[in-house]
Design an enzyme around this catalytic site. Sequence first.
Site, mmCIF file in Angstrom:
data_model
loop_
_atom_site.group_PDB
_atom_site.id
_atom_site.type_symbol
_atom_site.label_atom_id
_atom_site.label_comp_id
_atom_site.label_asym_id
_atom_site.label_seq_id
_atom_site.Cartn_x
_atom_site.Cartn_y
_atom_site.Cartn_z
ATOM 1 N N ASP A 46 11.201 -54.349 -112.112
ATOM 2 C CA ASP A 46 11.388 -53.123 -111.330
ATOM 3 C C ASP A 46 10.141 -52.750 -110.551
ATOM 4 O O ASP A 46 10.208 -52.046 -109.550
ATOM 5 C CB ASP A 46 11.787 -51.966 -112.243
ATOM 6 C CG ASP A 46 13.267 -52.049 -112.545
ATOM 7 O OD1 ASP A 46 13.646 -52.879 -113.380
ATOM 8 O OD2 ASP A 46 14.043 -51.320 -111.902
ATOM 9 N N ASN B 278 9.841 -53.726 -116.469
ATOM 10 C CA ASN B 278 11.249 -54.142 -116.419
ATOM 11 C C ASN B 278 11.985 -53.434 -117.558
ATOM 12 O O ASN B 278 11.375 -52.705 -118.361
ATOM 13 C CB ASN B 278 11.375 -55.666 -116.532
ATOM 14 C CG ASN B 278 12.791 -56.136 -116.234
ATOM 15 O OD1 ASN B 278 13.381 -55.748 -115.223
ATOM 16 N ND2 ASN B 278 13.362 -56.941 -117.108
ATOM 17 N N LYS B 279 13.273 -53.625 -117.604
ATOM 18 C CA LYS B 279 14.130 -52.921 -118.573
ATOM 19 C C LYS B 279 13.536 -52.914 -119.978
ATOM 20 O O LYS B 279 13.032 -53.927 -120.447
ATOM 21 C CB LYS B 279 15.515 -53.590 -118.562
ATOM 22 C CG LYS B 279 16.548 -53.013 -119.493
ATOM 23 C CD LYS B 279 16.767 -51.528 -119.324
ATOM 24 C CE LYS B 279 17.184 -51.129 -117.934
ATOM 25 N NZ LYS B 279 17.047 -49.657 -117.686
ATOM 26 N N GLN C 43 23.576 -53.084 -119.984
ATOM 27 C CA GLN C 43 23.667 -53.869 -118.741
ATOM 28 C C GLN C 43 23.925 -55.345 -119.036
ATOM 29 O O GLN C 43 24.505 -56.054 -118.215
ATOM 30 C CB GLN C 43 22.370 -53.736 -117.919
ATOM 31 C CG GLN C 43 22.167 -52.390 -117.258
ATOM 32 C CD GLN C 43 21.364 -51.448 -118.122
ATOM 33 O OE1 GLN C 43 21.380 -51.548 -119.346
ATOM 34 N NE2 GLN C 43 20.675 -50.509 -117.505
ATOM 35 N N ARG D 164 15.191 -42.332 -108.913
ATOM 36 C CA ARG D 164 14.698 -43.191 -109.997
ATOM 37 C C ARG D 164 13.230 -43.530 -109.699
ATOM 38 O O ARG D 164 12.941 -44.130 -108.661
ATOM 39 C CB ARG D 164 15.541 -44.477 -110.109
ATOM 40 C CG ARG D 164 17.008 -44.145 -110.348
ATOM 41 C CD ARG D 164 17.777 -45.126 -111.152
ATOM 42 N NE ARG D 164 17.245 -45.502 -112.412
ATOM 43 C CZ ARG D 164 17.620 -46.621 -113.048
ATOM 44 N NH1 ARG D 164 18.509 -47.417 -112.493
ATOM 45 N NH2 ARG D 164 17.105 -46.924 -114.216
ATOM 46 N N ARG E 231 22.810 -49.878 -109.154
ATOM 47 C CA ARG E 231 21.581 -50.018 -109.944
ATOM 48 C C ARG E 231 20.892 -51.362 -109.681
ATOM 49 O O ARG E 231 21.392 -52.178 -108.923
ATOM 50 C CB ARG E 231 21.880 -49.828 -111.438
ATOM 51 C CG ARG E 231 23.076 -50.663 -111.876
ATOM 52 C CD ARG E 231 23.053 -51.054 -113.278
ATOM 53 N NE ARG E 231 21.953 -51.932 -113.570
ATOM 54 C CZ ARG E 231 21.895 -53.220 -113.234
ATOM 55 N NH1 ARG E 231 22.871 -53.806 -112.553
ATOM 56 N NH2 ARG E 231 20.847 -53.943 -113.558
ATOM 57 N N GLY E 232 19.738 -51.545 -110.362
ATOM 58 C CA GLY E 232 18.954 -52.768 -110.145
ATOM 59 C C GLY E 232 18.004 -52.506 -108.982
ATOM 60 O O GLY E 232 18.434 -52.014 -107.928
ATOM 61 N N ALA E 233 16.733 -52.829 -109.165
ATOM 62 C CA ALA E 233 15.711 -52.412 -108.197
ATOM 63 C C ALA E 233 16.045 -52.742 -106.723
ATOM 64 O O ALA E 233 16.055 -51.840 -105.871
ATOM 65 C CB ALA E 233 14.359 -52.987 -108.606
HETATM 66 O O1 MRU Z 1 18.103 -49.376 -115.147
HETATM 67 P P1 MRU Z 1 18.586 -50.532 -114.327
HETATM 68 O O2 MRU Z 1 19.877 -51.081 -114.801
HETATM 69 O O3 MRU Z 1 18.560 -50.239 -112.850
HETATM 70 O O4 MRU Z 1 17.454 -51.626 -114.618
HETATM 71 C C1 MRU Z 1 17.512 -52.854 -113.992
HETATM 72 C C2 MRU Z 1 16.472 -53.803 -114.439
HETATM 73 O O5 MRU Z 1 15.623 -53.515 -115.255
HETATM 74 C C3 MRU Z 1 16.477 -55.122 -113.770
HETATM 75 O O6 MRU Z 1 15.985 -56.107 -114.617
HETATM 76 C C4 MRU Z 1 15.566 -55.020 -112.537
HETATM 77 O O7 MRU Z 1 15.897 -53.920 -111.768
HETATM 78 C C5 MRU Z 1 15.616 -56.229 -111.734
HETATM 79 S S1 MRU Z 1 17.110 -56.323 -110.824
HETATM 80 C C6 MRU Z 1 17.112 -57.707 -109.869
#
Ligand code: MRU
Length: 338
Positions: A234, A244-245, A193, A88, A49-51
């Site tokens: 993201d 973002n999240k 997370q 995603r 996970r994470g962009a």
């Molecule tokens: O749903 P996730 O856990 O993939 O979401 C991640 C985030 O929102 C992070 O803040 C974002 O991807 C930046 S990661 C460097």
Amino acid sequence: MKKTDYYPIDFKEDFFVFLDQTKLPFEEVYVKTDDYNKIAEAIERLEVRGAPQIGVSAAYALALAFKNNNSNSSNIFETAYNRLAKTRPTAVNLFWALNEVKKIFEEKKDSENIYKLLLDKAIEIHKDDIIKCDKIGQNGLRIFHKKSNVLTHCNTGKLATAGDGTAFNVIRQGYLNNLVSFVYADETRPLLQGSRLTAFELEKSGIPFSLQSDSTAAVLMQKKMVDLVVVGADRIALNGDTANKIGTYSLAVLCNFHEIPFYISAPTTTIDKTILTGEDIEIELRSKFELLKLNNINVSVDEYEAFTPAFDVTPSHLISGIITEKDVYTFPYNFLNE
Ligand code: MRU
């Protein structure tokens, strides 16, 4: 917990290896696969996970579609591309990385060893993200004007990228340079997370921290316990509006009210140059059961309805600065030429 190192994603002897993040912080389980479908599922389940990490993993997956296939038919490419593209919808790094691999496929699809050529591109994308994370960490040092208590949300470290992270790496570099004294990590509902992954990474890095529920951030600010907030992204629109999240927007509003600097940190691969404002960002809706259950145990009734966007959009005027590998940008943002 031992301060040993961990490698969230890797590519070894023609296999993609990833740390299953759904098992953290209790178990460090590595999964080895050369099946692009399995990687797509891992992205959907947030095992990976994470962009930026989603982008790099999808690039490897697309190359792997050709590992056991001598044929270089466009059919194979399209099927794998479409499967990965629907994992995603919000993290734009996914589409950026898939399209980088697609350019190679379109140029070289008639070559004998298409697998190797696509794999080389995936490796290049992987290495590039490591470098970008390093530069983000260095540029991020500019946001600290004194030794600071920092609040962060979600997870933006090694577990979210292919390198040392974005916002997390800014915090880590700040700590190494004696500019960060303490980190307040938001739990990050509903998939935790923050309390599972950021806490894991802060402990491994030896950075002093504590966790709080997302709604406690307001109290920390009211009590003047937070000097600045830095989070990841993201997808960033041309005008700086940032997805973002979920919970990031509320933090930005709180920072504005309490006059606390609020920073976004991301590689330029997170900027979507096809959209002018955040209104055009597609927001992923997750299953309501991610809210109604915790670790498969019901915390509410399955039949209840729930609104579960995975991300929110923070308007750019609430963002004090956007830290990328190139610079620290300030409002008004215009990323057209970046
Ligand atoms: O749903 P996730 O856990 O993939 O979401 C991640 C985030 O929102 C992070 O803040 C974002 O991807 C930046 S990661 C460097």
